[in-house]
Design a protein around this motif. Structure first.
Motif, PDB file in Angstrom:
ATOM      1  N   TYR A 135      44.698   8.451   9.729  1.00 24.61           N
ATOM      2  CA  TYR A 135      44.015   9.468  11.226  1.00 24.61           C
ATOM      3  C   TYR A 135      44.679  11.254  10.605  1.00 24.61           C
ATOM      4  O   TYR A 135      43.737  11.795   9.825  1.00 24.61           O
ATOM      5  CB  TYR A 135      44.115   9.218  12.063  1.00 24.61           C
ATOM      6  N   ARG A 157      31.471   3.365  14.923  1.00 21.59           N
ATOM      7  CA  ARG A 157      31.819   2.004  15.338  1.00 21.59           C
ATOM      8  C   ARG A 157      31.132   1.687  16.394  1.00 21.59           C
ATOM      9  O   ARG A 157      30.402   0.371  15.698  1.00 21.59           O
ATOM     10  CB  ARG A 157      33.575   1.383  15.412  1.00 21.59           C
TER      11      ARG A 157
ATOM     12  N   ASP B  19      40.491   0.661  19.057  1.00 18.43           N
ATOM     13  CA  ASP B  19      39.983   1.174  17.860  1.00 18.43           C
ATOM     14  C   ASP B  19      41.285   1.265  17.206  1.00 18.43           C
ATOM     15  O   ASP B  19      41.314   1.334  15.399  1.00 18.43           O
ATOM     16  CB  ASP B  19      39.132   2.731  18.149  1.00 18.43           C
ATOM     17  N   ALA B  20      42.054   2.715  17.375  1.00 23.53           N
ATOM     18  CA  ALA B  20      43.288   2.650  16.700  1.00 23.53           C
ATOM     19  C   ALA B  20      44.325   1.181  16.701  1.00 23.53           C
ATOM     20  O   ALA B  20      45.398   1.099  15.209  1.00 23.53           O
ATOM     21  CB  ALA B  20      44.585   3.823  17.901  1.00 23.53           C
ATOM     22  N   VAL B  22      43.169  -1.715  15.803  1.00 22.80           N
ATOM     23  CA  VAL B  22      42.740  -2.202  14.157  1.00 22.80           C
ATOM     24  C   VAL B  22      42.624  -1.184  13.530  1.00 22.80           C
ATOM     25  O   VAL B  22      42.996  -1.700  12.073  1.00 22.80           O
ATOM     26  CB  VAL B  22      40.798  -2.301  14.359  1.00 22.80           C
ATOM     27  N   SER B  23      43.251   0.146  13.108  1.00 20.67           N
ATOM     28  CA  SER B  23      43.529   1.072  12.285  1.00 20.67           C
ATOM     29  C   SER B  23      44.914   0.836  12.102  1.00 20.67           C
ATOM     30  O   SER B  23      45.107   1.822  10.852  1.00 20.67           O
ATOM     31  CB  SER B  23      42.888   1.994  12.250  1.00 20.67           C
ATOM     32  N   LEU B  47      36.237  -8.411  22.486  1.00 21.69           N
ATOM     33  CA  LEU B  47      36.106  -7.315  22.048  1.00 21.69           C
ATOM     34  C   LEU B  47      36.639  -6.316  20.903  1.00 21.69           C
ATOM     35  O   LEU B  47      36.667  -5.667  19.794  1.00 21.69           O
ATOM     36  CB  LEU B  47      36.358  -5.718  23.063  1.00 21.69           C
ATOM     37  N   ASN B  50      35.574  -9.111  18.068  1.00 22.43           N
ATOM     38  CA  ASN B  50      34.123  -8.044  17.657  1.00 22.43           C
ATOM     39  C   ASN B  50      34.731  -6.610  16.487  1.00 22.43           C
ATOM     40  O   ASN B  50      33.882  -6.408  15.169  1.00 22.43           O
ATOM     41  CB  ASN B  50      33.369  -7.662  19.392  1.00 22.43           C
ATOM     42  N   LEU B  54      33.484  -6.217  12.966  1.00 22.95           N
ATOM     43  CA  LEU B  54      33.235  -5.062  12.033  1.00 22.95           C
ATOM     44  C   LEU B  54      33.872  -4.994  11.140  1.00 22.95           C
ATOM     45  O   LEU B  54      33.187  -3.849   9.559  1.00 22.95           O
ATOM     46  CB  LEU B  54      32.730  -4.504  13.261  1.00 22.95           C
ATOM     47  N   ARG B  55      35.185  -4.476  11.184  1.00 19.80           N
ATOM     48  CA  ARG B  55      35.818  -3.675   9.921  1.00 19.80           C
ATOM     49  C   ARG B  55      35.982  -4.460   8.405  1.00 19.80           C
ATOM     50  O   ARG B  55      35.258  -3.457   8.110  1.00 19.80           O
ATOM     51  CB  ARG B  55      36.816  -3.579  10.320  1.00 19.80           C
ATOM     52  N   ALA B  57      33.974  -6.950   7.698  1.00 17.61           N
ATOM     53  CA  ALA B  57      32.488  -6.526   7.247  1.00 17.61           C
ATOM     54  C   ALA B  57      32.412  -5.124   6.731  1.00 17.61           C
ATOM     55  O   ALA B  57      31.814  -5.146   5.581  1.00 17.61           O
ATOM     56  CB  ALA B  57      31.067  -6.442   8.326  1.00 17.61           C
ATOM     57  N   VAL B  58      32.368  -3.993   7.150  1.00 15.60           N
ATOM     58  CA  VAL B  58      31.989  -3.136   6.271  1.00 15.60           C
ATOM     59  C   VAL B  58      33.040  -2.997   5.064  1.00 15.60           C
ATOM     60  O   VAL B  58      32.273  -2.288   4.123  1.00 15.60           O
ATOM     61  CB  VAL B  58      32.200  -1.772   7.294  1.00 15.60           C
ATOM     62  N   ARG B  59      34.024  -3.034   5.612  1.00 11.61           N
ATOM     63  CA  ARG B  59      34.922  -2.853   4.027  1.00 11.61           C
ATOM     64  C   ARG B  59      34.453  -3.620   3.189  1.00 11.61           C
ATOM     65  O   ARG B  59      34.241  -3.338   1.345  1.00 11.61           O
ATOM     66  CB  ARG B  59      36.360  -2.979   4.252  1.00 11.61           C
ATOM     67  N   ARG B  60      33.803  -5.197   3.485  1.00  8.45           N
ATOM     68  CA  ARG B  60      33.472  -6.328   2.190  1.00  8.45           C
ATOM     69  C   ARG B  60      32.468  -5.945   1.703  1.00  8.45           C
ATOM     70  O   ARG B  60      32.202  -5.556   0.396  1.00  8.45           O
ATOM     71  CB  ARG B  60      33.728  -8.274   2.878  1.00  8.45           C
ATOM     72  N   ALA B  61      31.591  -5.454   2.439  1.00  7.83           N
ATOM     73  CA  ALA B  61      30.181  -4.456   1.658  1.00  7.83           C
ATOM     74  C   ALA B  61      30.099  -3.495   0.876  1.00  7.83           C
ATOM     75  O   ALA B  61      29.975  -3.402  -0.400  1.00  7.83           O
ATOM     76  CB  ALA B  61      29.306  -4.912   3.111  1.00  7.83           C
ATOM     77  N   ALA B  62      31.129  -2.263   1.558  1.00  9.42           N
ATOM     78  CA  ALA B  62      31.073  -1.776   0.454  1.00  9.42           C
ATOM     79  C   ALA B  62      31.756  -1.489  -0.997  1.00  9.42           C
ATOM     80  O   ALA B  62      31.799  -1.013  -1.719  1.00  9.42           O
ATOM     81  CB  ALA B  62      32.189  -0.159   1.267  1.00  9.42           C
TER      82      ALA B  62
END
Lengths: 178, 282
Positions: A135, A157, B19-20, B22-23, B47, B50, B54-55, B57-62
């Motif tokens: 962040y 997200r 969010d924090a 998973v980051s 949640l 989920n 999402l995270r 999948a986004v990383r994999r696709a990019a």
């Protein structure tokens, strides 16, 4: 050529390994492959010219991303692309959603949904979830507050998740954010 | 007695931290709290799953999108052109400064810019200019570099240590082995360095022996640099240069050997130099 100077060899070893990450982000931020390639070259040219001012041992990746976002901003100005306003709360409402089948979504569907996010959210999602910057690094690269990073990431997200469930399509994101 | 239900409040708190989490931005204790709650709470667990999905999948696709072929080469060339232009500008700035300050109180400033007294600098440049009169195109590079180094970098040592070669040439150091092995009998490798001249960068190897002086010079061609023949020959100032192309580079063998000595060496060098350069460049 031979990279005859020690400074060039140092630059090559320090900065060039980050090229794939810079290109990935440029693709997501600009949407156009040719623009993304041009911008990556611009980034490295600017980075080389200011390499003397780069402090060795500090975060080169964040420094390069800072240059990338400056170049992207310049490119967007030329293209007269406007920042899309933040979304309505209706779209961003969190759901105790049925988890989408992430493995069944194609890369193309996911990237289309990502590319359809508003610029500000997309930038943060790309830096956080693709490039895994912290962040604090994201705030420094984008020159925004930490709270803004967290807010845009959370909303980005949520928007992605909402639209990539079986009930939505990536096109709906663009329509919903007009 | 009033029973207070904390579970909803706890869910709201954890949901705000997902969010924090998973980051990887949470403190260890807070992250453990999230994990414990998600393990016990079906809604928050879903949640979290989920969001992590999402995270991923986004990383994999990019990451699946490849860098366009050759982009790193295009980046390198663009930066190298800029670097080369800057060095050429610095060289000419230094030359102009030396000429302007070549008399009277400017003597010491000229030394600082060029490393040579101005009268010597002017004499050297004139000699090089005279030598290259009538020499055309790409050969000006080879003969000019040979003369330039001879005048300005007469670092003829009795021995060239291997560690100095590695330090100077880096990944191109293996070329010095080729030069040594293909050199005529009685010649020793005394110079192996990088230099720049006329906006080009070079690798320069120099051999010295009883028979004279031999240079092998390699550079990458820029616009208009080319040879019409497989081995092109030019003479100037008592030296002969044989030019050849290898692995996308242009090379020169310069010496005063005569009797087709340069041509024999160019033939010997070209194949092996090309193999080494291809191996280095990938």
């Amino acid at each position: 050529m031979f990279g005859s100077s020690a400074a060039y060899r140092d630059f090559e070893a320090t900065a060039l390994p980050h090229l794939p990450a810079l290109h990935r982000s440029a693709r997501r931020l600009l949407g156009d492959g040719a623009d993304a390639e041009d911008v990556v070259q611009d980034v490295y040219l600017r980075a080389w010219r200011s390499f003397r001012s780069f402090e060795r041992g500090t975060n080169c990746r964040a420094w390069l991303f800072r240059i990338l976002f400056n170049c992207v901003t310049d490119r967007r100005k030329k293209r007269s692309r406007e920042m899309v306003a933040d979304d309505s709360e209706e779209i961003l409402e969190r759901q105790a959603a049925t988890a989408p089948q992430w493995d069944r979504l194609t890369d193309a569907e996911i990237l289309a949904a990502l590319d359809a996010l508003p610029d500000g959210m997309r930038e943060v999602v790309v830096l956080a979830d693709v490039e895994e910057l912290s962040y604090k690094e994201i705030a420094s690269v984008l020159e925004i507050r930490l709270g803004t990073v967290m807010s845009r990431l959370s909303r980005g997200r949520a928007l992605l998740r909402t639209r990539l469930t079986e009930s939505g399509t990536p096109r709906d994101i663009a329509e919903a954010t007009r | 007695m009033k029973v207070v239900d904390f579970s909803h409040a706890h869910c709201k708190r954890v949901e705000g931290l997902l969010d924090a989490y998973v980051s990887g931005e949470l403190l260890v204790e807070t992250a453990q709290d999230v994990e414990r709650h998600a393990a016990d709470c079906e809604t928050c667990g879903a949640l979290l799953e989920n969001l992590e999905g999402l995270r991923r999948a986004v990383r994999r696709a990019a990451l699946a999108e490849a860098v366009p072929p050759g982009l790193d080469d295009r980046v390198r060339r663009r930066v190298e052109r800029d670097a080369s232009g800057a060095r050429t500008r610095r060289f000419w700035l230094a030359a102009v400064a030396a000429l302007v300050l070549s008399f009277g109180a400017g003597w010491m400033a000229s030394l600082a810019f060029t490393g040579h007294p101005p009268h010597r600098y002017i004499a050297n440049e004139y000699a090089i200019h005279q030598m290259l009169r009538g020499v055309d195109g790409v050969f000006r590079l080879g003969l000019g570099t040979h003369a330039h180094c001879a005048y300005y970098r007469p670092e003829w040592k009795d021995e060239l240590p291997a560690e100095e070669i590695v330090r100077e040439l880096g990944e191109y150091a293996p070329l010095s082995d080729v030069v040594r092995e293909e050199a005529p009998e009685g010649f020793e490798l005394l110079v192996a360095h990088r230099c720049d001249y006329l906006g080009h960068e070079y690798l320069h190897f120099a051999l010295k022996g009883d028979g004279g002086l031999i240079s092998l010079i390699l550079t990458t061609p820029q616009d208009g640099d080319a040879y019409a023949e497989e081995f092109a020959v030019r003479t100037a100032g008592g030296f002969e240069a044989v030019g050849f192309s290898a692995a996308g580079y242009v090379g020169f063998v310069v010496s005063d050997l005569g009797d087709d000595g340069n041509l024999r060496m160019a033939r010997a060098f070209r194949g092996r130099v090309g193999d080494v350069l291809r191996g280095i460049e990938g």
